[in-house]
Design a protein around this motif. Structure first.
Motif, PDB file in Angstrom:
ATOM      1  N   LEU A  72      -2.826  44.621   1.475  1.00 24.80           N
ATOM      2  CA  LEU A  72      -3.127  43.208   1.243  1.00 24.80           C
ATOM      3  C   LEU A  72      -4.620  42.923   1.243  1.00 24.80           C
ATOM      4  CD1 LEU A  72      -0.414  41.458   3.467  1.00 24.80           C
ATOM      5  CD2 LEU A  72      -0.372  41.808   0.994  1.00 24.80           C
ATOM      6  N   GLY A  73      -5.413  43.853   1.772  1.00 23.14           N
ATOM      7  CA  GLY A  73      -6.850  43.617   1.902  1.00 23.14           C
ATOM      8  C   GLY A  73      -7.539  43.404   0.569  1.00 23.14           C
ATOM      9  N   GLY A  74      -7.276  44.280  -0.395  1.00 23.08           N
ATOM     10  CA  GLY A  74      -7.916  44.167  -1.700  1.00 23.08           C
ATOM     11  C   GLY A  74      -7.545  42.900  -2.447  1.00 23.08           C
ATOM     12  N   PRO A  75      -6.238  42.591  -2.587  1.00 22.01           N
ATOM     13  CA  PRO A  75      -5.857  41.359  -3.288  1.00 22.01           C
ATOM     14  C   PRO A  75      -6.384  40.092  -2.634  1.00 22.01           C
ATOM     15  CG  PRO A  75      -3.999  42.852  -3.169  1.00 22.01           C
ATOM     16  CD  PRO A  75      -5.078  43.445  -2.323  1.00 22.01           C
TER      17      PRO A  75
ATOM     18  N   ALA B 278     -10.225  35.611  -2.945  1.00 25.15           N
ATOM     19  CA  ALA B 278     -11.332  34.846  -2.369  1.00 25.15           C
ATOM     20  C   ALA B 278     -12.571  34.887  -3.256  1.00 25.15           C
ATOM     21  CB  ALA B 278     -11.660  35.387  -0.977  1.00 25.15           C
ATOM     22  N   ASP B 279     -12.766  36.014  -3.961  1.00 23.07           N
ATOM     23  CA  ASP B 279     -13.931  36.161  -4.845  1.00 23.07           C
ATOM     24  C   ASP B 279     -13.701  35.584  -6.238  1.00 23.07           C
ATOM     25  OD1 ASP B 279     -15.158  37.450  -2.751  1.00 23.07           O
ATOM     26  OD2 ASP B 279     -14.724  39.466  -3.501  1.00 23.07           O
ATOM     27  N   GLY B 280     -12.469  35.180  -6.517  1.00 25.56           N
ATOM     28  CA  GLY B 280     -12.168  34.630  -7.828  1.00 25.56           C
ATOM     29  C   GLY B 280     -11.951  35.664  -8.911  1.00 25.56           C
TER      30      GLY B 280
ATOM     31  N   GLY C  92      -0.716  50.925  -3.557  1.00 25.21           N
ATOM     32  CA  GLY C  92      -1.074  50.520  -2.202  1.00 25.21           C
ATOM     33  C   GLY C  92      -2.374  51.137  -1.732  1.00 25.21           C
ATOM     34  N   LEU C  93      -2.577  52.420  -2.042  1.00 23.17           N
ATOM     35  CA  LEU C  93      -3.831  53.080  -1.662  1.00 23.17           C
ATOM     36  C   LEU C  93      -5.023  52.450  -2.367  1.00 23.17           C
ATOM     37  CD1 LEU C  93      -2.668  56.807  -1.664  1.00 23.17           C
ATOM     38  CD2 LEU C  93      -3.392  55.482   0.320  1.00 23.17           C
ATOM     39  N   ALA C  94      -4.853  52.102  -3.636  1.00 24.40           N
ATOM     40  CA  ALA C  94      -5.953  51.483  -4.389  1.00 24.40           C
ATOM     41  C   ALA C  94      -6.302  50.107  -3.855  1.00 24.40           C
ATOM     42  CB  ALA C  94      -5.582  51.395  -5.870  1.00 24.40           C
ATOM     43  N   MET C  95      -5.299  49.367  -3.367  1.00 24.29           N
ATOM     44  CA  MET C  95      -5.534  48.015  -2.859  1.00 24.29           C
ATOM     45  C   MET C  95      -5.990  47.993  -1.408  1.00 24.29           C
ATOM     46  SD  MET C  95      -2.484  45.750  -4.649  1.00 24.29           S
ATOM     47  CE  MET C  95      -1.115  46.766  -4.072  1.00 24.29           C
ATOM     48  N   ALA C  96      -5.818  49.103  -0.707  1.00 25.22           N
ATOM     49  CA  ALA C  96      -6.141  49.134   0.721  1.00 25.22           C
ATOM     50  C   ALA C  96      -7.589  49.498   1.008  1.00 25.22           C
ATOM     51  CB  ALA C  96      -5.215  50.119   1.443  1.00 25.22           C
ATOM     52  N   VAL C  97      -8.371  49.826  -0.036  1.00 25.94           N
ATOM     53  CA  VAL C  97      -9.771  50.221   0.177  1.00 25.94           C
ATOM     54  C   VAL C  97     -10.692  49.335  -0.664  1.00 25.94           C
ATOM     55  CG1 VAL C  97      -9.433  52.597   0.951  1.00 25.94           C
ATOM     56  CG2 VAL C  97      -9.341  52.084  -1.490  1.00 25.94           C
ATOM     57  N   PRO C  98     -10.804  48.065  -0.317  1.00 22.71           N
ATOM     58  CA  PRO C  98     -11.686  47.168  -1.086  1.00 22.71           C
ATOM     59  C   PRO C  98     -13.154  47.506  -0.875  1.00 22.71           C
ATOM     60  CG  PRO C  98     -10.887  46.072   0.886  1.00 22.71           C
ATOM     61  CD  PRO C  98     -10.161  47.378   0.824  1.00 22.71           C
ATOM     62  N   SER C  99     -13.960  47.047  -1.814  1.00 19.10           N
ATOM     63  CA  SER C  99     -15.402  47.244  -1.725  1.00 19.10           C
ATOM     64  C   SER C  99     -16.048  45.897  -1.420  1.00 19.10           C
ATOM     65  CB  SER C  99     -15.960  47.814  -3.033  1.00 19.10           C
ATOM     66  OG  SER C  99     -17.370  47.827  -3.015  1.00 19.10           O
ATOM     67  N   GLU C 100     -16.757  45.818  -0.314  1.00 18.08           N
ATOM     68  CA  GLU C 100     -17.430  44.570   0.049  1.00 18.08           C
ATOM     69  C   GLU C 100     -18.524  44.217  -0.957  1.00 18.08           C
ATOM     70  OE1 GLU C 100     -18.881  44.968   3.975  1.00 18.08           O
ATOM     71  OE2 GLU C 100     -16.900  45.086   4.916  1.00 18.08           O
ATOM     72  N   ARG C 101     -19.112  45.225  -1.560  1.00 20.86           N
ATOM     73  CA  ARG C 101     -20.228  44.999  -2.476  1.00 20.86           C
ATOM     74  C   ARG C 101     -19.777  44.750  -3.909  1.00 20.86           C
ATOM     75  NH1 ARG C 101     -23.262  48.955  -5.145  1.00 20.86           N
ATOM     76  NH2 ARG C 101     -22.272  50.552  -3.858  1.00 20.86           N
TER      77      ARG C 101
ATOM     78  N   GLY D 271     -16.252  44.301  -4.972  1.00 19.72           N
ATOM     79  CA  GLY D 271     -15.043  43.510  -5.162  1.00 19.72           C
ATOM     80  C   GLY D 271     -13.829  44.141  -4.521  1.00 19.72           C
ATOM     81  N   GLY D 272     -12.852  43.292  -4.207  1.00 16.94           N
ATOM     82  CA  GLY D 272     -11.661  43.768  -3.513  1.00 16.94           C
ATOM     83  C   GLY D 272     -10.802  44.695  -4.346  1.00 16.94           C
TER      84      GLY D 272
END
Length: 266
Positions: A164-167, A172-174, A209-218, A220-221
């Motif tokens: 859920l972290g990435g989505p 939030a970032d639009g 799930g693996l792709a969505m669980a490792v968002p990039s703060e710099r 994008g999610g």
């Protein structure tokens, strides 16, 4: 003669693996209805190749190699050759982190075998093959987990919210395009579970799930989510069971090409 002198790109080689593995093995055998089998085969082979695969698999990305290995793993498992499937799963783990998604699928195939108690031991094979990499790093640079530091260059981190972290960060970032793509691929993974089998659904959901669980703060999610998710080939197979008419296929291909343009521009 001039064409034969050129170095082939990964795309034709990968599509040939699709032709042999997905088209001839699982699709044609598991689905007795010829027309549906033909549509699944064409969707897996042609639709991704016309959009995302032509971009990401025609250049130097490890998704080309990984996808060929993953398809081969399923092909071997479908034919009951769990030893080969386990070895290919180990190679997939050495290629990309998404190789971990093959482990639950391999477990399902092993559990479905009559001699399940002895077959479950094949799971040690891919794990053992993967452990050769940190061992080599330990002997070479003295840091067996050095590969984990590579994600720091992209600002990626394992979210405490898991997939859920990435989505949530994308919302939030639009980043609505990537978010819509993630929702659509997840829905297709659920369809793959129901129509193709548990192993295919687990693998597809694991990759996404693996792709969505490792968002990039710099960045994008859901940064690079379309590229990371294209190895979830059961989603494209499931798509063929949803798109039943030729007009729908044409519209889907056009939408896929348009989406590629939007993502490429961003």
């Amino acid at each position: 003669r001039e064409r034969s002198a050129r170095v082939p790109s990964p795309s034709p080689l990968l599509l040939d693996a699709f032709d042999r593995a997905v088209g001839r093995a699982h699709v044609a055998r598991a689905d007795q209805r010829r027309e549906l089998a033909r549509r699944r085969y064409a969707t897996v082979r042609d639709l991704p190749a016309g959009s995302f695969m032509s971009l990401f698999l025609g250049v130097v990305y490890s998704e080309s190699l990984f996808l060929a290995i993953a398809v081969g793993c399923f092909l071997a498992a479908e034919r009951g050759r769990l030893g080969w499937a386990a070895a290919l799963a180990g190679l997939a783990l050495l290629t990309r982190p998404q190789g971990a998604a093959l482990l639950p699928a391999l477990l399902v195939f092993a559990w479905q075998r009559p001699e399940r108690e002895t077959r479950l031991g094949v799971l040690a094979v891919p794990v053992g093959l993967f452990l050769t990499y940190p061992l080599a790093l330990w002997l070479w640079v003295g840091h067996p987990l050095a590969f984990l530091d590579a994600e720091d260059q992209w600002g990626r981190h394992l979210s405490r919210l898991g997939p859920l972290g990435g989505p949530l960060q994308a919302a939030a970032d639009g980043d609505l395009v990537e978010l819509a793509f993630a929702v659509g691929m997840t829905a297709l993974a659920v369809v793959a579970w129901r129509r193709l089998g548990t192993a295919y659904g687990l693998y597809a959901l694991g990759v996404l799930g693996l792709a969505m669980a490792v968002p990039s703060e710099r960045l994008g999610g859901l940064y690079s989510f379309p590229r990371l998710s294209l190895v979830a080939f059961p989603c494209f197979m499931a798509l063929a069971t949803v798109v039943r008419e030729r007009r729908q296929t044409v519209l889907l291909a056009a939408a896929s090409a348009a989406l590629l343009g939007v993502i490429g521009r961003n």
